[in-house]
Scaffold this active site. Structure first.
Site, PDB file in Angstrom:
ATOM      1  N   SER A 192     -19.791 -15.437 -20.176  1.00 31.10           N
ATOM      2  CA  SER A 192     -19.025 -14.370 -19.515  1.00 31.10           C
ATOM      3  C   SER A 192     -19.850 -13.092 -19.490  1.00 31.10           C
ATOM      4  O   SER A 192     -20.623 -12.828 -20.428  1.00 31.10           O
ATOM      5  CB  SER A 192     -17.733 -14.104 -20.282  1.00 31.10           C
ATOM      6  OG  SER A 192     -17.105 -12.932 -19.788  1.00 31.10           O
ATOM      7  N   TYR A 251     -13.269 -12.369 -28.372  1.00 32.30           N
ATOM      8  CA  TYR A 251     -13.658 -13.101 -27.161  1.00 32.30           C
ATOM      9  C   TYR A 251     -15.068 -12.710 -26.709  1.00 32.30           C
ATOM     10  O   TYR A 251     -15.912 -13.566 -26.454  1.00 32.30           O
ATOM     11  CB  TYR A 251     -12.661 -12.823 -26.038  1.00 32.30           C
ATOM     12  CG  TYR A 251     -13.054 -13.455 -24.718  1.00 32.30           C
ATOM     13  CD1 TYR A 251     -12.941 -14.830 -24.535  1.00 32.30           C
ATOM     14  CD2 TYR A 251     -13.551 -12.685 -23.667  1.00 32.30           C
ATOM     15  CE1 TYR A 251     -13.314 -15.420 -23.325  1.00 32.30           C
ATOM     16  CE2 TYR A 251     -13.921 -13.271 -22.461  1.00 32.30           C
ATOM     17  CZ  TYR A 251     -13.798 -14.629 -22.302  1.00 32.30           C
ATOM     18  OH  TYR A 251     -14.173 -15.212 -21.122  1.00 32.30           O
TER      19      TYR A 251
HETATM   20  N1  LIG Z   1     -11.207 -15.685 -15.569  1.00 32.59           N
HETATM   21  C1  LIG Z   1     -12.169 -14.840 -15.914  1.00 32.59           C
HETATM   22  O1  LIG Z   1     -12.122 -13.640 -15.566  1.00 32.59           O
HETATM   23  C2  LIG Z   1     -13.350 -15.321 -16.694  1.00 32.59           C
HETATM   24  C3  LIG Z   1     -14.454 -14.481 -16.784  1.00 32.59           C
HETATM   25  C4  LIG Z   1     -15.557 -14.884 -17.512  1.00 32.59           C
HETATM   26  C5  LIG Z   1     -15.539 -16.124 -18.136  1.00 32.59           C
HETATM   27  N2  LIG Z   1     -14.453 -16.931 -18.038  1.00 32.59           N
HETATM   28  C6  LIG Z   1     -14.478 -18.220 -18.750  1.00 32.59           C
HETATM   29  O2  LIG Z   1     -14.239 -19.259 -17.846  1.00 32.59           O
HETATM   30  C7  LIG Z   1     -13.680 -20.372 -18.549  1.00 32.59           C
HETATM   31  C8  LIG Z   1     -12.446 -20.859 -17.815  1.00 32.59           C
HETATM   32  O3  LIG Z   1     -11.463 -19.834 -17.837  1.00 32.59           O
HETATM   33  P1  LIG Z   1     -10.401 -19.626 -16.675  1.00 32.59           P
HETATM   34  O4  LIG Z   1     -10.467 -18.213 -16.272  1.00 32.59           O
HETATM   35  O5  LIG Z   1     -10.537 -20.673 -15.637  1.00 32.59           O
HETATM   36  O6  LIG Z   1      -9.059 -19.780 -17.524  1.00 32.59           O
HETATM   37  P2  LIG Z   1      -7.833 -20.777 -17.402  1.00 32.59           P
HETATM   38  O7  LIG Z   1      -7.367 -20.883 -16.002  1.00 32.59           O
HETATM   39  O8  LIG Z   1      -6.875 -20.327 -18.453  1.00 32.59           O
HETATM   40  O9  LIG Z   1      -8.472 -22.173 -17.828  1.00 32.59           O
HETATM   41  C9  LIG Z   1      -8.798 -22.468 -19.149  1.00 32.59           C
HETATM   42  C10 LIG Z   1      -8.910 -23.967 -19.282  1.00 32.59           C
HETATM   43  O10 LIG Z   1      -9.253 -24.280 -20.652  1.00 32.59           O
HETATM   44  C11 LIG Z   1      -8.339 -25.246 -21.128  1.00 32.59           C
HETATM   45  N3  LIG Z   1      -8.121 -25.096 -22.543  1.00 32.59           N
HETATM   46  C12 LIG Z   1      -7.615 -24.007 -23.208  1.00 32.59           C
HETATM   47  N4  LIG Z   1      -7.520 -24.273 -24.513  1.00 32.59           N
HETATM   48  C13 LIG Z   1      -7.955 -25.544 -24.688  1.00 32.59           C
HETATM   49  C14 LIG Z   1      -8.084 -26.394 -25.805  1.00 32.59           C
HETATM   50  N5  LIG Z   1      -7.710 -25.997 -27.042  1.00 32.59           N
HETATM   51  N6  LIG Z   1      -8.566 -27.638 -25.632  1.00 32.59           N
HETATM   52  C15 LIG Z   1      -8.935 -28.057 -24.403  1.00 32.59           C
HETATM   53  N7  LIG Z   1      -8.847 -27.314 -23.299  1.00 32.59           N
HETATM   54  C16 LIG Z   1      -8.352 -26.066 -23.444  1.00 32.59           C
HETATM   55  C17 LIG Z   1      -7.048 -24.996 -20.355  1.00 32.59           C
HETATM   56  O11 LIG Z   1      -6.278 -26.190 -20.271  1.00 32.59           O
HETATM   57  P3  LIG Z   1      -5.017 -26.590 -21.164  1.00 32.59           P
HETATM   58  O12 LIG Z   1      -4.218 -25.348 -21.407  1.00 32.59           O
HETATM   59  O13 LIG Z   1      -4.338 -27.612 -20.322  1.00 32.59           O
HETATM   60  O14 LIG Z   1      -5.601 -27.177 -22.418  1.00 32.59           O
HETATM   61  C18 LIG Z   1      -7.596 -24.669 -18.989  1.00 32.59           C
HETATM   62  O15 LIG Z   1      -7.861 -25.844 -18.272  1.00 32.59           O
HETATM   63  C19 LIG Z   1     -13.408 -19.885 -19.977  1.00 32.59           C
HETATM   64  O16 LIG Z   1     -14.452 -20.298 -20.826  1.00 32.59           O
HETATM   65  C20 LIG Z   1     -13.410 -18.379 -19.813  1.00 32.59           C
HETATM   66  O17 LIG Z   1     -13.759 -17.718 -21.014  1.00 32.59           O
HETATM   67  C21 LIG Z   1     -13.348 -16.557 -17.336  1.00 32.59           C
END
Ligand SMILES: NC(=O)c1ccc[n+]([C@@H]2O[C@H](COP(=O)([O-])OP(=O)(O)OC[C@H]3O[C@@H](n4cnc5c(N)ncnc54)[C@H](OP(=O)(O)O)[C@@H]3O)[C@@H](O)[C@H]2O)c1
Length: 269
Positions: free
Chosen positions: A145, A158
């Site tokens: 990130s 985080y």
């Molecule tokens: N959105 C942003 O602004 C942003 C920016 C920079 C980086 N990121 C990174 O991108 C990645 C994806 O995030 P996102 O924004 O797409 O968020 P999201 O829509 O909340 O997706 C997160 C995913 O991780 C899974 N997950 C959460 N806890 C888990 C666990 N204990 N075991 C297995 N799976 C788990 C969730 O599925 P379940 O709940 O079904 O388990 C979901 O599929 C993350 O690493 C996040 O830090 C996001």
């Protein structure tokens, strides 16, 4: 056209495929012909996505319901990576955030965040590069990130987990040097996803639309970066020189951190 097994792109594991960035990765990788192994906790969502991808792209789509904050579920996935020679890609995407000062974050949330964002990503990366180097092909994609570049108010744990992903993933790149195995670090900025809700961001003022990228744009750019052979892909960073300058400053600070003599500013008055 050669349709032998060796021309098949292989199977891609996507963690956190039930929503957001991971879901879009799974869609794009299936469209590229990868069989997909979809990992997350919410089985209903994974099953719907598997049915959609198998139907639309004619690829294999398997669901592995796992809680990657639990060591036994991580170990099961490591075993699968090591034993299944069809696996040629791992997208370490599952992760979550909590928008709270550390003193207001429950211990359990901190422990789970580190278990998922750091420990699971590390152990799965290790399994992947060991398996891929022995098989002579494979790509590991770790989702870090922009929040790992520097301390950002409100996300102390985080941000630090993502700083870990930054250093760890770049260190891995030297371990696969001179092999066909690829390691790519992807650094999203702010991306529209349910992740904001999970983090508690709905209670905040909405972010200005000009800084928030769609999951579709993010994943398209990240896969383009992979195709271009990039080691670090930061789709929102418009000025590539900024990334190079950040890396160069880090290298200089690393070199400067090793000296037997205390710096002059610490001399006794
Ligand atoms: N959105 C942003 O602004 C942003 C920016 C920079 C980086 N990121 C990174 O991108 C990645 C994806 O995030 P996102 O924004 O797409 O968020 P999201 O829509 O909340 O997706 C997160 C995913 O991780 C899974 N997950 C959460 N806890 C888990 C666990 N204990 N075991 C297995 N799976 C788990 C969730 O599925 P379940 O709940 O079904 O388990 C979901 O599929 C993350 O690493 C996040 O830090 C996001």
């Amino acid at each position: 056209m050669n349709t032998s097994i060796s021309s098949h792109p292989g199977a891609a594991i996507v963690t956190g495929a039930s929503s957001g960035i991971g879901r879009v990765y799974a869609q794009h990788l299936a469209a590229r012909g990868h069989d997909v192994i979809l990992v997350a906790r919410r089985e209903d969502r994974l099953r719907r996505l598997a049915t959609e991808l198998a139907g639309r792209h004619g690829v294999g789509a398997e669901v592995l319901v796992s809680d990657l904050s639990k060591p036994e579920d991580v170990a099961r996935l490591e075993d699968r990576i090591e034993s299944d020679a069809s696996i040629s890609m791992l997208v370490n995407n599952a992760g979550f955030s909590a928008l709270k000062p550390v003193t207001q974050t429950p211990d359990e949330t901190i422990a789970k965040m580190i278990a998922l964002n750091v420990t699971a990503l590390t152990l799965l990366s290790k399994a992947a590069i060991a398996a891929f180097t022995s098989r002579g092909r494979g790509a590991l994609i770790n989702i870090g990130s922009g929040a790992g570049f520097a301390p950002y108010p409100g996300i102390p744990v985080y941000g630090a987990t993502k700083a870990y992903v930054y250093l760890f993933t770049q260190s891995l790149q030297s371990e696969v040097e001179d092999t066909p195995v690829r390691v790519q670090l992807v650094l999203p900025g702010a991306v529209v996803s349910e992740g904001w809700e999970v983090a508690g961001g709905n209670d905040l003022e909405p972010l200005p639309p000009e800084i928030v990228m769609s999951t579709e744009d993010l994943v398209r750019a990240a896969l383009r970066g992979l195709d271009l052979g990039e080691r670090v892909t930061a789709p929102s960073v418009q000025d590539e020189a900024l990334l190079r300058a950040y890396e160069a400053a880090g290298s200089r600070a690393l070199q400067g951190a090793f000296d037997a003599t205390p710096a002059a500013r610490y001399a006794e008055p």
